[in-house]
Design a protein around this motif. Structure first.
Motif, mmCIF file in Angstrom:
data_model
loop_
_atom_site.group_PDB
_atom_site.id
_atom_site.type_symbol
_atom_site.label_atom_id
_atom_site.label_comp_id
_atom_site.label_asym_id
_atom_site.label_seq_id
_atom_site.Cartn_x
_atom_site.Cartn_y
_atom_site.Cartn_z
ATOM 1 N N GLN A 299 0.830 -1.208 0.000
ATOM 2 C CA GLN A 299 0.000 0.000 0.000
ATOM 3 C C GLN A 299 0.872 1.269 0.000
ATOM 4 O OE1 GLN A 299 -3.283 -0.071 2.809
ATOM 5 N NE2 GLN A 299 -3.838 -2.156 2.279
ATOM 6 N N MET A 300 1.596 1.522 1.071
ATOM 7 C CA MET A 300 2.386 2.760 1.136
ATOM 8 C C MET A 300 3.515 2.764 0.101
ATOM 9 S SD MET A 300 0.666 4.430 3.313
ATOM 10 C CE MET A 300 1.539 5.875 3.934
ATOM 11 N N VAL A 301 3.895 1.578 -0.364
ATOM 12 C CA VAL A 301 4.936 1.511 -1.400
ATOM 13 C C VAL A 301 4.504 2.291 -2.647
ATOM 14 C CG1 VAL A 301 4.123 -0.664 -2.441
ATOM 15 C CG2 VAL A 301 6.548 -0.033 -2.588
ATOM 16 N N GLN A 302 3.186 2.365 -2.866
ATOM 17 C CA GLN A 302 2.710 3.127 -4.033
ATOM 18 C C GLN A 302 3.021 4.617 -3.876
ATOM 19 O OE1 GLN A 302 -1.384 2.069 -5.168
ATOM 20 N NE2 GLN A 302 -1.140 0.264 -3.872
ATOM 21 N N GLU A 303 2.905 5.103 -2.640
ATOM 22 C CA GLU A 303 3.240 6.508 -2.375
ATOM 23 C C GLU A 303 4.739 6.740 -2.546
ATOM 24 O OE1 GLU A 303 1.087 9.112 -1.668
ATOM 25 O OE2 GLU A 303 -0.348 7.601 -2.317
ATOM 26 N N VAL A 304 5.532 5.754 -2.096
ATOM 27 C CA VAL A 304 6.985 5.875 -2.257
ATOM 28 C C VAL A 304 7.323 5.949 -3.745
ATOM 29 C CG1 VAL A 304 9.222 4.795 -1.811
ATOM 30 C CG2 VAL A 304 7.422 4.680 -0.072
ATOM 31 N N GLU A 305 6.697 5.082 -4.527
ATOM 32 C CA GLU A 305 6.947 5.088 -5.982
ATOM 33 C C GLU A 305 6.596 6.439 -6.597
ATOM 34 O OE1 GLU A 305 4.629 1.718 -7.128
ATOM 35 O OE2 GLU A 305 6.327 0.322 -6.899
ATOM 36 N N ARG A 306 5.479 7.010 -6.150
ATOM 37 C CA ARG A 306 5.061 8.316 -6.678
ATOM 38 C C ARG A 306 6.079 9.393 -6.340
ATOM 39 N NH1 ARG A 306 -0.547 10.241 -6.541
ATOM 40 N NH2 ARG A 306 -0.164 10.994 -4.433
ATOM 41 N N ALA A 307 6.563 9.356 -5.077
ATOM 42 C CA ALA A 307 7.509 10.383 -4.632
ATOM 43 C C ALA A 307 8.865 10.224 -5.319
ATOM 44 C CB ALA A 307 7.675 10.315 -3.114
#
Lengths: 199, 385
Positions: B345-353
């Motif tokens: 889940q939060m890995v998607q935010e990391v990828e975006r950043a």
């Protein structure tokens, strides 16, 4: 002190969690160490398998589960069977001798037995068996200061029962000390150096 | 302002995360809790119910989580600091009212002691799989705040922060515990009240005739009033203007929704709480939160002992996501590893950043227990090669 991994196992209603909690509390509050306790229990309130793991260390504890045990305290046959294989070679087994009959154990394990339930009954209430076990743990392992454990017992038991619980604690503690001492003398007589604990 | 001493149980305790979270709420000034018990969060409300008569306040056990999540909002408009406490299935039921809290700008704390899902899932075992639910679960656009404690001590400390942020930004704040943190017992030090900073509600200085409930005075967060003080207010889930009255035009909608988002987005730098270790020279950086951060620390320490340049960035405030900080770390780090107790889940935010400037590797786990440190260590070794 390096990290010590402990498990207390028994049946719901025996005071397994409180026993583990007093050990952890003594270390974390009164002996100024780090301690982490994690409990597991079944859905039933009484009679189901129940165990708690306590880690004690001089440093903050990261990974919160025990994998192999330095000390195993058991108050039921099932708990013994379930957890004995987790003991490290050279670890310590503490067991309620009328409820647990030990069998094969990892090499070098020192096993100490106590009729904790009988002692508790003699003291007036079978309920304090877990406090007898706390004392036995402290007496045999010497991991915690006597004062720390006494303070932890007193601040964990219901008001009005302090005296009974303190007597239960001391009974277990002295019984543990005596056993360690008699083993020391025995091995000295046999010309062996005293076996040092893995911990 | 300092905490009210009546709610502060000063001393050194050996208590679990659920109990510590309750004490944090009491120290923060929470005086109203409504809840419906659910494992593994029950101990929070159990303790609150036992403690609150001694402190002065109200606990109500309601028929379900839907009722609980609206009762707390009523108490906010009555002037109280509030929370409700639940786990995944209950949180799912609360979603509509979370949206109401967002649009009415009702400061409140939602505690989610996460367990394995979906649905009833694993009632007594941990997960971190509600992270996207609290970000996106209610319909419409809004920005919540979420914090992820990793120990009983932090359940106390960060709960105070959660209440303070709720008052500062007037948003629903999610306190994202998990079963392990909730049921883990450790030393918790509760300082005296005069060492605890609490943010009080910002009441309006205006007279009733001049007050407009959603007028912002330039800081994007309106001042509040409470029932009984003589102010006439209208609180609605409909799109509303500064007077609080429904105004369902595209212009009002645009102004309101932009402000709801911007009061968080434009304050992202103030809402940054990333605790970093060894990130200054790291070729590989582990990004973690909550209980997983403790496992990650063990793995990172092992890897550093073997001479690997590995860092650890632990997200304490998980929402708003610290995208700017992660982007800055991507200038140096070649690989980010993201272990979490969910399937990614939060890995998607990391990828975006990170936006392609470094490799991002998910280390998923379906829950029920925590990662093995060895699993994370193996991924670190692989990434460092």
């Amino acid at each position: 002190m390096s990290k010590i991994d402990i498990r207390v196992g028994g049946l719901g209603g025996q005071g397994v969690i409180l026993c583990a909690s007093i050990i952890g509390k003594a270390a974390a509050i009164h002996d100024n160490k780090h301690a982490t306790l994690i409990q597991s229990f079944g859905p039933e309130a009484r009679g189901s398998a129940c165990s708690a793991q306590v880690m004690i260390d001089d440093h903050p504890i990261g990974y919160p589960y025990v994998k192999s045990l330095d000390v195993l305290v058991v108050m039921s046959r099932d708990a013994y069977k379930q957890f004995v294989t987790q003991l490290k070679p050279g670890g310590i087994l503490l067991y309620e001798e009328e409820l647990v009959t030990p069998g094969a154990m990892p090499p070098g394990v020192s096993a100490y037995a106590i009729p904790a339930t009988r002692f508790a009954e003699q003291l007036g209430r079978r309920l304090v068996l877990n406090i007898v076990m706390v004392g036995f743990f402290a007496g045999v392992t010497g991991l915690l200061s006597e004062q720390a454990v006494e303070k932890a017992v007193l601040s964990s038991v219901p008001k009005g029962t302090e005296d009974l619980n303190l007597r239960a604690y001391r009974k277990g503690f002295e019984y543990g000390r005596e056993q360690v001492e008699s083993r020391r003398l025995e091995s000295a007589a046999n010309g062996q150096t005293q076996q040092s604990f893995a911990i | 302002m300092k905490a009210d001493p009546s709610g502060v149980l000063v001393g050194t305790h050996f208590i679990d995360g659920d109990h510590a979270a309750c004490e944090g709420a009491l120290a923060a000034g929470c005086r109203f809790v409504a809840g419906y018990p659910i494992t593994p969060s029950t101990e929070v409300v159990e303790r609150f119910a036992a403690r609150i008569p001694l402190v002065g306040g109200v606990f109500i056990q309601l028929e379900d989580e839907i009722a609980s999540s609206i009762a707390i909002q009523g108490a906010v408009w009555g002037g109280k600091k509030v929370m409700t406490v639940t786990s995944g299935p209950g949180l799912s039921l609360m979603m509509e009212h979370i949206g109401l809290a967002a649009i009415t700008e009702c400061p409140c704390v939602f505690v989610d002691v996460q367990r394995g899902g979906p649905s009833t899932g694993l009632p007594t075992l941990p997960a971190q799989a509600d992270m996207m639910q609290v970000k996106w679960g209610s319909h419409g656009d809004y920005e919540p705040i979420a914090l992820s404690p990793n120990s009983p001590q932090e359940c106390f400390d960060l709960m105070i922060k959660a209440f303070n942020l709720a008052e500062m930004y007037r948003v629903p704040v999610f306190f994202m515990m998990d079963e392990v943190v909730g049921h883990m017992t450790e030393r918790v030090v509760i300082p005296p009240a005069d060492q605890i900073e609490v943010v009080e509600r910002r009441w309006t200085a205006k007279k009733p005739a001049e007050y407009r409930p959603y007028e912002t005075n330039g800081n994007m967060v309106p001042d509040m009033v409470k029932a009984g003080d003589g102010y006439r207010i209208h609180i609605t889930g409909l799109t509303h203007d500064e007077r609080g009255y429904p105004s369902m035009t595209p212009a009002t909608q645009d102004k309101l929704v932009r402000r709801l988002l911007n009061k968080i987005r434009l304050n992202a730098d103030k809402l940054l709480d990333v605790r970093e270790e060894h990130t200054e020279d790291a070729d590989v950086t582990v990004i973690s939160f909550g209980i997983t951060s403790r496992v990650a620390t063990a793995a990172v320490d092992d890897a550093r002992a073997q001479g690997l340049k590995v860092g650890h960035a632990r997200l304490v405030i998980t929402w708003p996501f610290p995208a700017a900080r992660i982007a800055a770390l991507a200038e140096r780090t070649k690989v980010f590893l993201v272990p979490e107790l969910n399937m990614g889940q939060m890995v998607q935010e990391v990828e975006r950043a990170v936006a392609g400037r470094a490799k991002v590797v998910s280390i998923p786990h379906a829950g029920g227990t925590v990662h093995e440190p060895e699993t994370i260590l193996a991924k670190i070794m692989e990434a460092a090669r």
